[in-house]
Enzyme design. Structure first.
Site, PDB file in Angstrom:
ATOM      1  N   CYS A 126       0.844  -1.197   0.000  1.00 22.59           N
ATOM      2  CA  CYS A 126       0.000   0.000   0.000  1.00 22.59           C
ATOM      3  C   CYS A 126       0.878   1.246   0.000  1.00 22.59           C
ATOM      4  O   CYS A 126       1.411   1.649   1.033  1.00 22.59           O
ATOM      5  CB  CYS A 126      -0.941   0.018   1.201  1.00 22.59           C
ATOM      6  SG  CYS A 126      -2.020   1.478   1.196  1.00 22.59           S
ATOM      7  N   CYS A 153      -0.284   4.108   2.388  1.00 20.54           N
ATOM      8  CA  CYS A 153       0.067   3.879   3.798  1.00 20.54           C
ATOM      9  C   CYS A 153       1.577   4.003   4.016  1.00 20.54           C
ATOM     10  O   CYS A 153       2.007   4.549   5.030  1.00 20.54           O
ATOM     11  CB  CYS A 153      -0.445   2.515   4.257  1.00 20.54           C
ATOM     12  SG  CYS A 153      -2.254   2.426   4.316  1.00 20.54           S
TER      13      CYS A 153
END
Length: 183
Positions: A131, A134
């Protein structure tokens, strides 16, 4: 057995992974808690029972029960957050960015360990699960909180090597289970 058991279980073709596993666990800018928490969190995220069992067993000798639980909590919350935030990003429609998550994430605010350590573990898990949103968010928080780029780098190295060990052991288990050649 711990890390040594994982290294022994790796096949000859994974010599680099074996050597890197030894390296990331013995030469790191991370504190013992940061290192072992990153190992546990990424072992959970990598989903291999052998790697998780061996890492958790050795981690329990090196960090407090609270830190062990927090590392597992980092893996759990990031399993959710990585899917959610990566999904919003990949859709590519800015309208989704303003919508509230409405997902419970209280452990991030009160992880039971130093917040820098928890953020580092969240970053490492985000590397395993891929991700980018993130990764960027946790890296910025870490740097603002006083962590160094060496800390971030070492957490990424841990994530890479733990994941490689898990993938290799999963592949070997799958190959060992074949009873007949594939035609």
């Amino acid at each position: 057995m711990g890390i040594d058991a994982i290294k022994e279980a790796l096949p000859a073709y994974a010599k680099d992974t074996r050597l890197n596993l030894g390296s990331v666990t013995t030469t790191s800018s991370l504190t013992a808690q940061q290192l072992w928490g990153a190992l546990v969190a990424t072992a959970v995220a990598s989903r291999n029972g052998t790697v998780l069992r061996e890492v958790a067993e050795e981690a329990a000798k090196n960090i407090s029960p609270e830190a062990l639980e927090a590392a597992k909590a980092a893996a759990s919350i990031m399993a959710m957050n990585n899917v959610y935030y990566r999904g919003k990003h990949l859709i590519g429609d800015e309208a989704y960015q303003s919508l509230p998550a409405r997902l419970r994430m209280q452990v991030i605010g009160n992880p039971g360990v130093d917040k820098v350590d928890f953020e580092l573990w969240c970053l490492a898990v985000s590397a395993v699960t891929g991700c980018g949103v993130c990764l960027e968010s946790h890296e910025k928080t870490l740097i603002k909180s006083g962590a160094s780029r060496d800390h971030v780098h070492d957490a990424l190295r841990v994530a890479a090597v733990v994941h490689a060990a898990a993938v290799t052991l999963d592949a070997e288990a799958a190959l060992a289970s074949l009873t007949a050649p594939i035609t």
